[in-house]
Structure formats: structure tokens, C-alpha cells
Design an enzyme around this catalytic site. Structure first.
Site, PDB file in Angstrom:
ATOM      1  CG  HIS A  20      -1.972   1.069   1.197  1.00 53.14           C
ATOM      2  ND1 HIS A  20      -3.290   0.842   1.531  1.00 53.14           N
ATOM      3  CD2 HIS A  20      -1.909   2.387   0.873  1.00 53.14           C
ATOM      4  CE1 HIS A  20      -3.986   1.970   1.426  1.00 53.14           C
ATOM      5  NE2 HIS A  20      -3.155   2.933   1.030  1.00 53.14           N
ATOM      6  CG  HIS A  22      -1.488   6.319  -2.216  1.00 56.83           C
ATOM      7  ND1 HIS A  22      -2.654   6.187  -2.926  1.00 56.83           N
ATOM      8  CD2 HIS A  22      -1.741   5.840  -0.972  1.00 56.83           C
ATOM      9  CE1 HIS A  22      -3.585   5.659  -2.141  1.00 56.83           C
ATOM     10  NE2 HIS A  22      -3.065   5.440  -0.947  1.00 56.83           N
ATOM     11  CG  ASN A  24       1.500  11.847  -7.326  1.00 56.48           C
ATOM     12  OD1 ASN A  24       2.378  12.516  -7.832  1.00 56.48           O
ATOM     13  ND2 ASN A  24       0.627  11.170  -8.053  1.00 56.48           N
ATOM     14  CB  THR A 102      -0.320   6.288  -9.270  1.00 62.26           C
ATOM     15  OG1 THR A 102      -0.352   7.705  -9.358  1.00 62.26           O
ATOM     16  CG2 THR A 102      -0.239   5.677 -10.655  1.00 62.26           C
ATOM     17  CB  THR A 103      -5.438   8.552  -9.199  1.00 66.60           C
ATOM     18  OG1 THR A 103      -5.523   8.118  -7.842  1.00 66.60           O
ATOM     19  CG2 THR A 103      -6.829   8.701  -9.770  1.00 66.60           C
ATOM     20  N   GLY A 172      -8.787   8.268  -2.348  1.00 62.81           N
ATOM     21  CA  GLY A 172      -9.246   9.655  -2.330  1.00 62.81           C
ATOM     22  C   GLY A 172      -9.820   9.991  -0.965  1.00 62.81           C
ATOM     23  CG  HIS A 197      -7.942   3.732   0.413  1.00 66.14           C
ATOM     24  ND1 HIS A 197      -7.368   3.274  -0.730  1.00 66.14           N
ATOM     25  CD2 HIS A 197      -6.965   4.407   1.086  1.00 66.14           C
ATOM     26  CE1 HIS A 197      -6.096   3.645  -0.768  1.00 66.14           C
ATOM     27  NE2 HIS A 197      -5.818   4.329   0.325  1.00 66.14           N
ATOM     28  CD  GLU A 200      -8.740   6.238   4.035  1.00 67.73           C
ATOM     29  OE1 GLU A 200      -7.734   6.897   4.302  1.00 67.73           O
ATOM     30  OE2 GLU A 200      -9.300   6.263   2.914  1.00 67.73           O
ATOM     31  CG  ASP A 281      -1.608   5.625   3.157  1.00 70.20           C
ATOM     32  OD1 ASP A 281      -1.916   5.336   1.994  1.00 70.20           O
ATOM     33  OD2 ASP A 281      -2.375   6.226   3.939  1.00 70.20           O
TER      34      ASP A 281
HETATM   35 ZN    ZN Z   1      -3.854   4.944   0.964  1.00 70.38          ZN
END
Ligand code: ZN
Length: 345
Positions: A20, A22, A24, A102-103, A172, A197, A200, A281
Site C-alpha cells: 500500500h 501511493h 505521489n 496511483t490515480t 481519495g 480504502h 477510513e 501509505d
Molecule cells: Zn492509501
């Protein structure tokens, strides 16, 4: 003798599995500098004290910080360099298998497809001791039309790079948008693994929908156990399904969704023998590393060196790697254990 310094050494040397991360959010200060980010932006990105002072909206504040990283990766070249450097940093931390997520974004000079191609170019050129796979994310704040468009691009790219693109994720700001099962159903039907996700923030209805859908993994699962404001019905459903969760302790503590490391919900998974892995994360935003996250598991939940080795071994099973790859990583971990008996003392 197990001391703090031998734990430090052990956690760094242990071959680790990161499931996990991301892209960016993983950009370190040095990567942002290389991408031409101004010092003032970097300071803002790293200014965690401010966030901690605004605990009640800390999660929203964290999401604002991603804009700095997004601005730094708005061309195919910068996306390529960012990916390359993030892979190098994980390799440096002895991560042997990384699932980067990544998105896909379209920018003025870059389409979603070009964004993915730039990430893949860096993954294909990787000659380090680390295997990298890609999970493409759908942003929950995007409308159905935008999400469907992203899914179409993702599915087309998966046909070209089936060994790299392994899964799809929902991420997101959890306070915005919702889980659209239809998108993930189509992804599943097209042989993509799914990770979502989940919980959260407290949202029992959505958690129930996600659990009923049954993704391959869950991110965070913070407000799922009844002791953590989850509901009994969802917890029972979870225990039947036993979906591995990706635990990101520092992220949760900084975002204020966990009160402290000591009170992190990972302890319920440890206590009940439920499946979990340890992850970063956003190692850049939260100034952490996977080795440090393992250290916290030792410090706050008493995981022994043997336990931590087992966490890494179990993560192989929860990964989206092929069966042949899983066998290889497991044998690497066994071999490492045999060759490093002294580190376990
Ligand atoms: Zn995350």
C-alpha cells in the site's frame, strides 16, 4: 540480545513486501527537489505540525498536501522521474516486492494513458533488486462518467501490460464521494485484483457494501472493529470473509484517525489472528519508511523478530503476484532467514 539497535538493524535488513504505497504521497523531499519543487512548497508538504494541531480535520488537511506532489508530477517526464526515484528509495529500504498505486490523471499536456505509460516506462526500466507491480486507482470523488473513462483506459493498458498492471483501487478523500460497486465488478470480471480504502472514517453502510462486494484486500479498515466505532454486524461479516487489511500506522496517527500508535486497530488483527500486512501509505508526506513501520509494530505491539519475518512472509500471500512469483519470494525469505540467523538473536 534484542535491543532497540538490533531491532533497527533487523527491520532494515528484512526483505519486505510493500502493498500500500501511493506514488505521489511517496515523494520524498529529495525527489520533490529534483522535480523542481520550490522550497516553500516542500515545507508546506512536510509541515506535519500544522496538521497535528488541527486534529479534527487532519484527514482533509492531509489531502490538501497531495496538491504539492500533483503539481510536481504534471508532465510525462516528471511522472517518469518520480516513479523511478520512488522505486529506488523502496529498494534502498530492502523492499523486495512493491505494489505501487496511483490515480491516472489527465493534465494540460498529458492524457491518462500517457500518465500510466510514464509510470510503466520507469517500472520496465527498473534494474534494482525489487519487483514492482502497478495498482491503478479510481478517485472516489470523481463522478461515474470520469471513473468509467478511467476504467476503460486501465483495462486497455492492462491488455498491453498484464504482468505489470495487477489491480485496481478505490482511494481519495473518504469524506467525499462513494464506493461504486459496478466499477469494481467490471474490473474483477476483467481479471484485475481489487483493493479498496475502507472504513477510513466511520461509514457503516459503505463498509457493509464493500465487505459484501468482497475485494481481495482492504486499505486501513480503521473504523471496522466494534472497539473502534465499527458495528458488530460488519465485524461479524468481516470475520467470515477474513480479507487482508493493509495497515498504515503512521498515516493513521498523523491523519488523526488513530488516537496513537499504542491504540492502533492493528492490535485487534494481531490478537485475533486476522490477516494484515504493514505498509507506508504515503512515506513522503508522513516522513516514514517501511522499516520504521515494522519498528513501530515491535515497539507498540511487541511483535518479535520472528513475528515480523512472518508478517513479511504472509504479505507475499496477500500480494497480487502470480503463484510462481509468490513461491520465489517465499523461498527468498526462507533463504534470508537461514543466512541471517544472527539477526534473529
Ligand atoms: Zn492509501
Amino acid at each position: 540480545m534484542t535491543t532497540k539497535s538490533t531491532i533497527y538493524q533487523f527491520c532494515r535488513a528484512l526483505p519486505k513486501i510493500e502493498l500500500h504505497a501511493h506514488l505521489n504521497g511517496s515523494l520524498s523531499m529529495s525527489i520533490l527537489t529534483e522535480l523542481g519543487c520550490m522550497d516553500t512548497s516542500i515545507v508546506r508538504y512536510m509541515n506535519l505540525t500544522d496538521i497535528l494541531n488541527k486534529k479534527e480535520r487532519a484527514l482533509d488537511e492531509c489531502f490538501k498536501l497531495f496538491k504539492v506532489a500533483h503539481d510536481a508530477t504534471n508532465t510525462p517526464d516528471s511522472v517518469y522521474i518520480a516513479t523511478k526515484r520512488v522505486i529506488e528509495e523502496f529498494d534502498h529500504d530492502n523492499v523486495m516486492y512493491l505494489e505501487l498505486r496511483t490515480t491516472p490523471r489527465s493534465e494540460e499536456n498529458m492524457s491518462k494513458q500517457e500518465y500510466i505509460e510514464s509510470v510503466i516506462k520507469a517500472i520496465k526500466e527498473n534494474d534494482k533488486n525489487i519487483t514492482v507491480k502497478l495498482i491503478l486507482s479510481i478517485n472516489r470523488s470523481h463522478d461515474m462518467k470520469n471513473s468509467q473513462e478511467s476504467l476503460e483506459v486501465i483495462l486497455n493498458m492492462k491488455k498491453i501490460f498484464p504482468d505489470i498492471i495487477k489491480g485496481i483501487d478505490l482511494s481519495g478523500n473518504p469524506n467525499v464521494g462513494k464506493f461504486e460497486a459496478a466499477i469494481f465488478k467490471t474490473a474483477k470480471e476483467n481479471s484485475l485484483y481489487t483493493t479498496i480504502h475502507c472504513a477510513e472514517v466511520k461509514n457503516d453502510e459503505e463498509v457493509k457494501d464493500i465487505l459484501n462486494f468482497g475485494p481481495d484486500r482492504l486499505g486501513h479498515a480503521t473504523f471496522l472493529h466494534p472497539r473502534y466505532d465499527g458495528c458488530q454486524e460488519n465485524w461479524q461479516l468481516y470475520c467470515e470473509k477474513r480479507i487482508p487489511i493493509e495497515c498504515c500506522m503512521t498515516s493513521n496517527v498523523i491523519c488523526g484517525t488513530s488516537e496513537s500508535y499504542k491504540k492502533h486497530h492493528i492490535q485487534e488483527w494481531i490478537k485475533n489472528g486476522l490477516p494484515f500486512c504493514i505498509s507506508t501509505d504515503d512515506k513522503g508526506v508522513f516522513c516514514t519508511s517501511l522499516s520504521e513501520e515494522y519498528e513501530y509494530a515491535n515497539e507498540f505491539f511487541d511483535l518479535s523478530k520472528e513475528d515480523m519475518w512472518k508478517v513479511s512472509l504472509n504479505a507475499v500471500d496477500y500480494s497480487f503476484a502470480s503463484n510462481a512469483e509468490k513461491l520465489l519470494y517465499k523461498s527468498k525469505l526462507n533463504e534470508w532467514k537461514r543466512d541471517n540467523e544472527n539477526l534473529f538473536l
